[in-house]
Design a protein around this motif. Structure first.
Motif, PDB file in Angstrom:
ATOM      1  N   TYR A 125       0.830  -1.203   0.000  1.00 42.93           N
ATOM      2  CA  TYR A 125       0.000   0.000   0.000  1.00 42.93           C
ATOM      3  C   TYR A 125       0.870   1.261   0.000  1.00 42.93           C
ATOM      4  O   TYR A 125       0.616   2.203  -0.760  1.00 42.93           O
TER       5      TYR A 125
ATOM      6  N   THR B  39      -0.237  -6.170  -1.953  1.00 45.94           N
ATOM      7  CA  THR B  39      -1.427  -5.358  -1.706  1.00 45.94           C
ATOM      8  C   THR B  39      -2.706  -6.184  -1.743  1.00 45.94           C
ATOM      9  O   THR B  39      -3.546  -6.111  -0.837  1.00 45.94           O
ATOM     10  N   THR B  40      -2.880  -7.018  -2.788  1.00 46.19           N
ATOM     11  CA  THR B  40      -4.139  -7.747  -2.926  1.00 46.19           C
ATOM     12  C   THR B  40      -4.173  -9.039  -2.114  1.00 46.19           C
ATOM     13  O   THR B  40      -5.162  -9.780  -2.188  1.00 46.19           O
TER      14      THR B  40
ATOM     15  N   ILE C 188      -7.351   5.603   0.078  1.00 53.84           N
ATOM     16  CA  ILE C 188      -7.501   4.561  -0.939  1.00 53.84           C
ATOM     17  C   ILE C 188      -8.780   4.873  -1.706  1.00 53.84           C
ATOM     18  O   ILE C 188      -9.879   4.801  -1.155  1.00 53.84           O
TER      19      ILE C 188
ATOM     20  N   VAL D 239      -8.124  -1.937  -5.115  1.00 59.92           N
ATOM     21  CA  VAL D 239      -6.680  -2.128  -5.270  1.00 59.92           C
ATOM     22  C   VAL D 239      -6.354  -3.202  -6.300  1.00 59.92           C
ATOM     23  O   VAL D 239      -5.193  -3.352  -6.683  1.00 59.92           O
TER      24      VAL D 239
ATOM     25  N   TRP E 143      -4.898  -1.298  -8.890  1.00 60.30           N
ATOM     26  CA  TRP E 143      -3.566  -0.775  -8.604  1.00 60.30           C
ATOM     27  C   TRP E 143      -2.458  -1.736  -8.983  1.00 60.30           C
ATOM     28  O   TRP E 143      -1.444  -1.345  -9.555  1.00 60.30           O
TER      29      TRP E 143
END
Length: 584
Positions: A244, A265-266, A333, A337, A340
């Motif tokens: 992040y 992130t995921t 955010i 994401v 992203w």
């Protein structure tokens, strides 16, 4: 007995630490405040300076967290009396949990008058550890994260001294709770600037981490550290946190290198306040009997705010709540994401090097909570991960279980691939796409090393228990830190592997990842021999306690393509749920 080290931190005050028993070359400073929490569900504020000499020889309080049957993450000793308020406050504090521990080479500290180290002792790299725990539990108080041996190894065995900083941040209901009520509460607070991250909701834990990293930028030089040479490293939720920070523009520049262990992130994708967040908030209200019709949403929130932290956290005791995640709050955010992770332009262009890796059997310990333990539940498990129309492809990749044991085994692999390996691969690919190598004589726009690793060694003492977890999630942590409590449980081969792992992490922090450096352990370099997005070579910590640089393919092209489609399917479902008129 050696003199206790004193350090004057400009803008903060004087701290008195200790020289580590058995490792006198290492100075330890515990419970240094970097921020305080003035109010629940509001941003933290930087700690105020103190007068006199602050005792930094004892562990500070940590964020309240649900009781866990896992002794490893338990913050209290077995004889801890939580009904003793004085004793409880020493272990837990909502207001004062935002502290950090520093492990530094004694010879690199400033002198007693507060001056910088002498010119013969240049500033050295800094490594900031962000712990995991599903954003629910964990802290810098865990024995596993004692970095004394790690720093001593950097001094005596590697000849590349480093400083390690281990931080706390707010967790669970205090750091990652979101709902319509909380959004309204924060947005209506006129004390908070409307154009800043202070209006963020459900991301207070991430903001705490940012303040801690800023504290390192501002003050680590007093301990001999180079604020311009910082490596952020973390595992699981800690690795996701780093993902992040790498992708949020206002967080860029906080560190120059990153190591993501078992997460990206995921791995912990941000939820939505009106959906995932609201369900958790309503469950919390239900636990305390606050879903009564005579209470307005604002009144429910006020009841929760007035509860003691000790009472509030009981709602998650003994597994009553799962893992927490950050929040798509429209402030910090702003979108899913899953968008992203594939956008190379989002990542901090100032990152010099990133290392990402996984453990061989990541999913096994998550089968009880996320997996499938019987054939009866297999269809429901499969439907959670497999898009409609992809059933045959899913079966071709993973097979179809015929027994309960096969259902558990296959579900463990599915969890490993979807939650850990695929997000790590996708992040690696984007980071490599951002690096534009020389073409037609042009210099690259971004120069960055990207390194992959796999950890395949189970811990023998755990294997001997017959739990069948293999090289499970977080198994590399005892090897990485080499703290005494775990070294005592290791075989001689495992102790040797621990030293090799520490060496590689230390050399990475020193920037010795390129081919011009000859690494120890028989490796020419940390970098693979080939370059490009399709790079498959990686460091492998083998089951035989060796470290090899080898070609390895944990996810083939077919499996990667499947998870890319599954990811798009989940994203589309969320968008449909979020459309006007959709029901919760």
């Amino acid at each position: 007995m050696p003199l206790a080290p004193h350090v004057t931190i400009p803008g903060c005050g004087v701290v008195r630490g200790v020289r580590v028993q058995g490792q006198p070359s290492v100075a330890q400073f515990l419970n240094i405040p970097y921020a305080t929490v003035p109010e629940r569900w509001r941003p933290a504020v930087k700690a105020t300076p103190w007068t006199g000499v602050r005792d930094a020889s004892r562990q500070g309080p940590v964020c309240q967290q649900p009781k866990s049957p896992n002794a490893i993450v338990s913050m209290a000793s077995p004889d801890f009396d939580e009904d003793n308020e004085e004793e409880y406050a020493k272990v837990y504090s909502e207001k004062h949990c935002l502290n950090l521990n520093i492990y530094a080479p004694y010879d690199h500290l400033q002198d007693k008058s507060g001056n910088k180290p002498s010119s013969s002792k240049p500033l050295i790299p800094v490594m900031v550890w962000i712990h995991g725990g599903g954003f629910k539990d964990g802290s810098n108080a865990m024995d596993m994260y004692d970095s004394s041996n790690f720093v001593a190894h950097s001094i005596h065995n590697v000849g590349r001294p480093v400083i390690v900083v281990v931080i706390n941040y707010r967790l669970n209901y205090f750091g990652f709770l979101a709902s319509a009520e909380l959004v309204q509460d924060v947005q209506s607070d006129k004390r908070l600037p409307s154009s800043s991250s202070e209006k963020a909701v459900g991301n207070w834990g991430l903001l705490d981490q940012k303040i801690a990293l800023e504290w390192v930028q501002d003050h680590i030089e007093a301990f001999g550290g180079d604020p311009k040479d910082v490596t952020a490293f973390g595992e699981s939720a800690g690795a996701a946190s780093i993902g992040y920070h790498m992708a949020i523009p206002s967080h860029h520049g906080l560190f120059q290198r990153a190591i993501l262990q078992s997460g990206a992130t995921t791995t912990m994708p941000a939820g939505r306040p009106l959906f995932e967040g609201q369900r958790r908030f309503d469950q919390l209200c239900q636990h305390f009997g606050l879903l009564r019709p005579d209470l307005t949403p604002a009144q429910r929130l006020e009841h929760l705010r007035k509860m003691s932290a000790k009472e509030l956290v009981t709602a998650g005791d003994h597994g009553k709540t799962g893992m927490f995640t950050p929040t798509i709050d429209g402030v910090l955010i702003k979108s899913d994401v899953r968008e992203w992770i594939h956008d190379a332009t989002r990542y901090d262009p100032g990152l010099k090097a990133v290392m990402l890796g996984d453990c061989r059997d990541e999913g096994k310990m998550f089968v009880p909570e996320l997996g499938c333990k019987s054939l009866k539940h297999w269809p429901r498990f499969k439907a959670r991960y497999c898009p409609p129309g992809e059933e045959k492809e899913f079966e071709a990749i993973y097979g179809e279980p015929k027994t309960n044991e096969e259902a558990a085994d296959i579900s463990a692999v599915v969890i490993s691939d979807s939650v850990f390996l695929y997000p790590i691969h996708a992040t690696s690919a984007s980071l490599l796409q951002q690096v534009k190598h020389k073409e037609q004589g042009q210099e690259p726009a971004i120069s960055r090393d990207v390194v992959r690793f796999h950890f395949d060694r189970p811990l023998k003492v755990v294997e001997d228990m017959g739990m069948g977890l293999g090289a499970h999630h977080a198994v590399e942590l005892p090897f990485l830190f080499g703290s005494d409590i775990y070294l005592d449980l290791m075989t001689e081969e495992e102790k040797a592997l621990s030293k090799q792992m520490m060496t590689l992490w230390i050399l990475f922090a020193w920037g010795e990842t390129s081919r011009q450096h000859s690494l120890k352990n028989g490796l020419d370099s940390l970098l693979p021999a080939d370059v490009g997005v399709q790079r498959k070579e990686a460091l492998v910590f083998t089951e035989n306690c060796t470290v090899e640089k080898t070609l390895v393919e944990r996810l083939d092209a077919r499996t990667l393509a499947f998870w890319r489609r599954s990811e798009a399917w989940i994203k589309a479902k969320r968008e449909k749920q979020s459309s006007p008129g959709a029901k919760l």
